[in-house]
Design a protein around this motif. Structure first.
Motif, short mmCIF file in Angstrom:
data_model
loop_
_atom_site.label_atom_id
_atom_site.label_comp_id
_atom_site.label_asym_id
_atom_site.label_seq_id
_atom_site.Cartn_x
_atom_site.Cartn_y
_atom_site.Cartn_z
N GLY A 128 41.62 42.03 43.04
CA GLY A 128 40.38 42.08 42.22
C GLY A 128 40.79 43.19 40.88
N VAL A 171 38.27 43.55 45.59
CA VAL A 171 38.56 41.81 46.20
C VAL A 171 39.70 41.94 46.88
CG1 VAL A 171 38.74 39.59 45.85
CG2 VAL A 171 37.22 41.01 44.47
N PRO A 173 32.97 37.33 46.47
CA PRO A 173 33.39 38.08 45.39
C PRO A 173 32.76 37.33 44.04
CG PRO A 173 35.21 37.58 46.65
CD PRO A 173 34.13 36.88 47.39
N ALA A 208 36.60 41.18 38.42
CA ALA A 208 36.39 40.72 39.76
C ALA A 208 36.09 41.82 40.81
CB ALA A 208 37.45 39.86 40.16
#
Length: 229
Positions: A106, A172, A186, A212
């Motif tokens: 992420g 993530v 997520p 993210a």
């Protein structure tokens, strides 16, 4: 003989009378001169100059108002006043992914940069608020739970100078859509809404992608004059 003696006595009497008249005339002239002298004396005594060696009397200043003393101004900066908090319009705000971030797929962490684009120095301070939002809709955002780190202190930002904060997200994990260690899903948003005390909020997008993150949590540093990594 008697006739001649009489003539001499008469001459002597006349001489005595003449002498008496001369004396009387002299006395009268002297008295007239004395009588006239006071009125003819010059009247310079009232306007005479000070005696040499004696200082002249200074004019009195009683009742004359004194000019007010100039007051000294204090303060910092060229204007003599303390810099105020940076207005939102005085700032250009950008964000990019941080070099040092948690392991994962992420965003991990982002560096937010504040540039003073005004003509005057201003102050940034405190820990930021952070929300995720769609493009062009800062009012429709999702605030993240913020954990502040470090001591907050005012940072004076000169015209053209910069200050920074670092945001560290819950990373993530995995590939493709990824996953969260907590078991949550997520989430991905195109923009962030960053706010600082007294300086309003700014909607920004990462220079290198979308945001993210997991769990809607973020750890933030206080505003710093040194760029974090």
């Amino acid at each position: 003989m008697q006739y001649g003696s009489s003539i001499r006595r008469t001459a002597m009497a006349m001489a005595a009378i003449s002498a008496a008249l001369v004396v009387t005339a002299c006395q009268n002239d002297s008295d007239d001169s004395a009588a006239k002298s006071p009125s003819q004396a010059p009247s310079k005594a009232a306007t005479s100059s000070p005696v040499a060696g004696t200082p002249a009397a200074k004019p009195s200043t009683a009742g004359t108002p004194k000019a007010p003393a100039a007051s000294a101004s204090t303060g910092s900066g060229s204007s003599g006043t303390t810099a105020k908090a940076c207005a939102a319009t005085a700032l250009k705000v950008t964000a990019s992914q941080a070099a040092n971030r948690p392991v994962g797929t992420g965003t991990g962490a982002a560096i937010v940069e504040f540039t003073n684009v005004s003509a005057q120095a201003c102050v940034l301070q405190g820990h930021p608020t952070v929300a995720v939002a769609g493009n062009g809709s800062p009012e429709r955002n999702k605030p993240l739970a913020v954990t502040p780190t470090g001591t907050a202190a005012p940072v004076t930002v000169a015209p053209g100078a910069k200050a920074w904060v670092k945001l560290t997200f819950v990373q993530v994990q995995g590939e493709a859509d990824g996953y969260c260690k907590s078991g949550a899903e997520p989430v991905v948003y195109p923009t962030l809404v960053i706010g600082l005390p007294g300086s309003g909020a700014q909607q920004i997008a990462l220079d290198d992608g979308e945001v993210a993150q997991c769990d809607n949590k973020v750890t933030v540093t206080a505003v710093s004059a040194a760029k974090p990594s």
